[in-house]
Scaffold this motif. Structure first.
Motif, PDB file in Angstrom:
ATOM      1  N   ASN A  16      65.823   5.581  39.578  1.00 17.61           N
ATOM      2  CA  ASN A  16      67.272   5.522  39.919  1.00 17.61           C
ATOM      3  C   ASN A  16      67.904   6.724  39.623  1.00 17.61           C
ATOM      4  O   ASN A  16      68.219   7.414  38.422  1.00 17.61           O
ATOM      5  CB  ASN A  16      68.039   4.209  39.157  1.00 17.61           C
ATOM      6  CG  ASN A  16      67.427   2.807  39.417  1.00 17.61           C
ATOM      7  OD1 ASN A  16      67.489   2.535  40.774  1.00 17.61           O
ATOM      8  ND2 ASN A  16      66.507   2.589  38.735  1.00 17.61           N
ATOM      9  N   TYR A  17      68.569   7.394  40.702  1.00 12.95           N
ATOM     10  CA  TYR A  17      69.353   8.819  40.358  1.00 12.95           C
ATOM     11  C   TYR A  17      70.488   8.681  41.401  1.00 12.95           C
ATOM     12  O   TYR A  17      70.283   8.226  42.458  1.00 12.95           O
ATOM     13  CB  TYR A  17      68.501   9.990  40.095  1.00 12.95           C
ATOM     14  CG  TYR A  17      67.684  10.028  41.459  1.00 12.95           C
ATOM     15  CD1 TYR A  17      67.923  10.951  42.518  1.00 12.95           C
ATOM     16  CD2 TYR A  17      66.377   9.453  41.824  1.00 12.95           C
ATOM     17  CE1 TYR A  17      67.219  11.039  43.783  1.00 12.95           C
ATOM     18  CE2 TYR A  17      65.635   9.716  42.849  1.00 12.95           C
ATOM     19  CZ  TYR A  17      66.100  10.559  43.846  1.00 12.95           C
ATOM     20  OH  TYR A  17      65.251  10.581  45.115  1.00 12.95           O
ATOM     21  N   THR A  18      71.448   9.759  41.315  1.00 10.56           N
ATOM     22  CA  THR A  18      72.494  10.017  42.155  1.00 10.56           C
ATOM     23  C   THR A  18      72.600  11.487  42.487  1.00 10.56           C
ATOM     24  O   THR A  18      72.545  12.138  41.539  1.00 10.56           O
ATOM     25  CB  THR A  18      73.957   9.212  41.598  1.00 10.56           C
ATOM     26  OG1 THR A  18      73.613   7.865  41.368  1.00 10.56           O
ATOM     27  CG2 THR A  18      74.741   9.581  42.836  1.00 10.56           C
ATOM     28  N   ILE A  19      72.638  11.815  43.917  1.00 11.89           N
ATOM     29  CA  ILE A  19      72.979  13.009  44.193  1.00 11.89           C
ATOM     30  C   ILE A  19      74.125  13.226  45.359  1.00 11.89           C
ATOM     31  O   ILE A  19      73.925  12.246  46.514  1.00 11.89           O
ATOM     32  CB  ILE A  19      71.644  13.534  44.925  1.00 11.89           C
ATOM     33  CG1 ILE A  19      70.444  13.851  43.670  1.00 11.89           C
ATOM     34  CG2 ILE A  19      71.986  14.949  45.588  1.00 11.89           C
ATOM     35  CD1 ILE A  19      69.186  14.195  44.596  1.00 11.89           C
ATOM     36  N   ASN A  20      74.947  13.810  45.161  1.00  9.70           N
ATOM     37  CA  ASN A  20      76.310  13.935  45.942  1.00  9.70           C
ATOM     38  C   ASN A  20      76.799  12.779  46.179  1.00  9.70           C
ATOM     39  O   ASN A  20      77.204  12.219  47.578  1.00  9.70           O
ATOM     40  CB  ASN A  20      75.731  14.589  47.089  1.00  9.70           C
ATOM     41  CG  ASN A  20      75.552  16.024  46.980  1.00  9.70           C
ATOM     42  OD1 ASN A  20      75.701  16.849  46.122  1.00  9.70           O
ATOM     43  ND2 ASN A  20      74.492  16.693  47.841  1.00  9.70           N
ATOM     44  N   GLY A  21      76.798  11.750  45.364  1.00 10.73           N
ATOM     45  CA  GLY A  21      77.464  10.274  45.355  1.00 10.73           C
ATOM     46  C   GLY A  21      76.676   9.290  46.191  1.00 10.73           C
ATOM     47  O   GLY A  21      77.137   8.167  46.363  1.00 10.73           O
ATOM     48  N   HIS A  22      75.182   9.791  46.351  1.00 10.91           N
ATOM     49  CA  HIS A  22      74.491   8.800  46.987  1.00 10.91           C
ATOM     50  C   HIS A  22      73.390   8.119  45.889  1.00 10.91           C
ATOM     51  O   HIS A  22      72.937   9.195  45.254  1.00 10.91           O
ATOM     52  CB  HIS A  22      73.812   9.233  48.221  1.00 10.91           C
ATOM     53  CG  HIS A  22      74.458   9.685  49.263  1.00 10.91           C
ATOM     54  ND1 HIS A  22      75.338   8.888  50.211  1.00 10.91           N
ATOM     55  CD2 HIS A  22      75.227  10.867  49.628  1.00 10.91           C
ATOM     56  CE1 HIS A  22      75.987   9.465  51.062  1.00 10.91           C
ATOM     57  NE2 HIS A  22      75.865  10.826  50.803  1.00 10.91           N
ATOM     58  N   ASN A  23      73.235   6.734  45.822  1.00 12.51           N
ATOM     59  CA  ASN A  23      72.044   6.394  45.038  1.00 12.51           C
ATOM     60  C   ASN A  23      70.873   6.427  45.767  1.00 12.51           C
ATOM     61  O   ASN A  23      70.627   5.982  46.839  1.00 12.51           O
ATOM     62  CB  ASN A  23      72.609   4.957  44.505  1.00 12.51           C
ATOM     63  CG  ASN A  23      73.943   5.042  44.043  1.00 12.51           C
ATOM     64  OD1 ASN A  23      74.182   6.010  43.231  1.00 12.51           O
ATOM     65  ND2 ASN A  23      74.785   4.252  44.097  1.00 12.51           N
ATOM     66  N   TYR A  24      69.699   6.776  44.794  1.00 11.21           N
ATOM     67  CA  TYR A  24      68.358   6.803  45.388  1.00 11.21           C
ATOM     68  C   TYR A  24      67.535   5.883  44.474  1.00 11.21           C
ATOM     69  O   TYR A  24      67.585   5.998  43.109  1.00 11.21           O
ATOM     70  CB  TYR A  24      67.856   8.265  45.256  1.00 11.21           C
ATOM     71  CG  TYR A  24      68.733   8.957  46.758  1.00 11.21           C
ATOM     72  CD1 TYR A  24      68.231   8.964  47.929  1.00 11.21           C
ATOM     73  CD2 TYR A  24      69.636   9.771  46.137  1.00 11.21           C
ATOM     74  CE1 TYR A  24      68.999   9.671  48.768  1.00 11.21           C
ATOM     75  CE2 TYR A  24      70.467  10.421  47.090  1.00 11.21           C
ATOM     76  CZ  TYR A  24      70.105  10.437  48.532  1.00 11.21           C
ATOM     77  OH  TYR A  24      70.742  11.272  49.222  1.00 11.21           O
ATOM     78  N   THR A  25      66.461   5.261  44.861  1.00 10.26           N
ATOM     79  CA  THR A  25      65.598   4.651  44.077  1.00 10.26           C
ATOM     80  C   THR A  25      64.064   4.775  44.337  1.00 10.26           C
ATOM     81  O   THR A  25      63.096   4.277  43.783  1.00 10.26           O
ATOM     82  CB  THR A  25      65.821   2.963  44.480  1.00 10.26           C
ATOM     83  OG1 THR A  25      65.446   2.966  45.875  1.00 10.26           O
ATOM     84  CG2 THR A  25      67.067   2.415  44.151  1.00 10.26           C
ATOM     85  N   MET A  26      63.854   6.158  44.973  1.00  8.07           N
ATOM     86  CA  MET A  26      62.360   6.392  45.040  1.00  8.07           C
ATOM     87  C   MET A  26      62.229   7.856  44.711  1.00  8.07           C
ATOM     88  O   MET A  26      62.917   8.817  45.164  1.00  8.07           O
ATOM     89  CB  MET A  26      61.946   6.259  46.581  1.00  8.07           C
ATOM     90  CG  MET A  26      60.525   6.487  46.689  1.00  8.07           C
ATOM     91  SD  MET A  26      59.976   6.021  48.348  1.00  8.07           S
ATOM     92  CE  MET A  26      60.972   7.176  49.398  1.00  8.07           C
ATOM     93  N   GLY A  27      61.178   8.158  43.763  1.00  9.86           N
ATOM     94  CA  GLY A  27      61.057   9.554  43.462  1.00  9.86           C
ATOM     95  C   GLY A  27      60.375  10.260  44.356  1.00  9.86           C
ATOM     96  O   GLY A  27      60.012   9.651  45.573  1.00  9.86           O
ATOM     97  N   TYR A  28      60.326  11.690  44.425  1.00 13.37           N
ATOM     98  CA  TYR A  28      59.794  12.253  45.395  1.00 13.37           C
ATOM     99  C   TYR A  28      59.118  13.796  44.501  1.00 13.37           C
ATOM    100  O   TYR A  28      58.996  13.795  43.515  1.00 13.37           O
ATOM    101  CB  TYR A  28      60.927  12.982  46.293  1.00 13.37           C
ATOM    102  CG  TYR A  28      61.872  13.913  45.413  1.00 13.37           C
ATOM    103  CD1 TYR A  28      61.865  15.321  45.229  1.00 13.37           C
ATOM    104  CD2 TYR A  28      63.167  13.319  44.976  1.00 13.37           C
ATOM    105  CE1 TYR A  28      62.685  15.647  44.541  1.00 13.37           C
ATOM    106  CE2 TYR A  28      64.047  14.014  44.254  1.00 13.37           C
ATOM    107  CZ  TYR A  28      63.924  15.319  44.185  1.00 13.37           C
ATOM    108  OH  TYR A  28      64.933  15.896  43.324  1.00 13.37           O
ATOM    109  N   TYR A  29      58.291  14.444  45.540  1.00 10.40           N
ATOM    110  CA  TYR A  29      57.492  15.565  45.093  1.00 10.40           C
ATOM    111  C   TYR A  29      58.139  16.678  45.887  1.00 10.40           C
ATOM    112  O   TYR A  29      58.300  16.552  47.187  1.00 10.40           O
ATOM    113  CB  TYR A  29      56.099  15.497  45.380  1.00 10.40           C
ATOM    114  CG  TYR A  29      55.553  14.259  44.481  1.00 10.40           C
ATOM    115  CD1 TYR A  29      54.743  14.579  43.333  1.00 10.40           C
ATOM    116  CD2 TYR A  29      55.601  12.948  45.034  1.00 10.40           C
ATOM    117  CE1 TYR A  29      54.251  13.548  42.501  1.00 10.40           C
ATOM    118  CE2 TYR A  29      54.964  11.858  44.033  1.00 10.40           C
ATOM    119  CZ  TYR A  29      54.419  12.386  42.964  1.00 10.40           C
ATOM    120  OH  TYR A  29      53.658  11.193  42.162  1.00 10.40           O
TER     121      TYR A  29
END
Length: 290
Positions: A236-249
């Motif tokens: 769980n993390y937030t970038i530019n006010g958008h919440n995300y629930t999946m990691g990335y590479y």
């Protein structure tokens, strides 16, 4: 092939060793199936016998890199073996205990055989530099057929010894560590960078030849099988006010358009896109330079 997770430069030496074992393991696992085909062995009628003076070869290798006062410093060892001497010896000891093929023995006429340093150094040189088996003979003093057999047994042993610990998807502790590194690098939610090495096997049977590119290697790895379906460790993390629930590479442009890959922006326009592309490339290059 080698998938390499991005590691922090301030990580402990133990973490560094773990990452190098992981890289070795992935490369060994990919080559295991290719090298598992039977090859003719034993004496061949008419073949010239070469007295390689294997004892002298062993002592030269030992004095150059493994004695208490080696000819070449630890810096040279790391450059040429791509790891510390302590890690090399850790792997050597584990393989020697796992497969007695690597234990030094005497033949029927009581002549001392090749040492584990001979066989494992030959295997590492072939994996690290992609050289032909015969190229290891002039310094290590080991026949081509023995070098190939050593490589086959080496990659099999690596998978069997370290597979359960390293050849797996990240657990919760791994994920937390990777996310902390990604956050420090300026990429919240990043689980690491992905890079696959290129090589071409030479002087092997035709079935083993051919260039393996990043995509072929990626599709052979069960570690990243779920990524193709859009699955990654839940974070769980937030970038530019958008919440995300999946990691990335982080990946370069050759990789497929998966939701779990954040790739370079082709021909970026504007300062923000140019800055992102520059930083993404800098962080990703760290794993390629490893």
């Amino acid at each position: 092939m080698s998938h390499r997770f991005l590691v922090d430069s301030s990580s402990s030496e133990e973490d560094d060793d773990d990452e190098l074992i992981l890289a070795t393991l992935h490369q060994a696992h990919t080559q295991y199936a290719l090298l598992n085909a039977a090859r003719p062995g034993g004496s061949v009628p008419g073949r010239q016998y070469i007295n390689r003076n294997r004892e002298a070869g062993h002592w030269r290798l030992y004095e150059d890199y493994f004695s208490d006062a080696p000819t070449y410093s630890p810096t040279f060892f790391r450059r040429r073996f791509r790891m510390s001497r302590s890690l090399f010896l850790r792997i050597l000891q584990a393989i020697e205990q796992h497969d007695d093929y690597f234990v030094q023995k005497r033949d029927r006429i009581r002549r001392l055989g090749l040492s584990p340093l001979h066989k494992i150094t030959a295997a590492f040189r072939m994996l690290t530099y992609g050289v032909a088996a015969d190229a290891t003979d002039d310094y290590i003093r080991i026949a081509e057929s023995t070098a190939v057999e050593s490589l086959k047994r080496f990659v099999k042993a690596i998978v069997e010894i370290f597979g359960d610990e390293y050849l797996r998807s990240p657990n919760d502790n791994d994920t937390a560590r990777l996310l902390a590194i990604g956050e420090q690098k300026g990429f919240p939610g990043m689980l690491g960078s992905i890079d696959c090495m290129h090589w071409k096997w030479k002087n092997y049977p035709a079935a083993w030849q051919g260039s393996h590119n990043d995509i072929n290697v990626l599709h052979r790895s069960h570690l990243f099988a779920n990524l193709a379906e859009g699955h990654a460790p839940e974070v769980n993390y937030t970038i530019n006010g958008h919440n995300y629930t999946m990691g990335y590479y982080l990946a370069d442009g050759i990789y497929p358009q998966w939701a779990t890959f954040v790739k370079l922006i082709p021909s970026p326009q504007g300062n923000k896109r140019k800055y992102f592309t520059k930083v993404q490339a800098a962080v990703r290059k760290e794993v390629e330079s490893a």
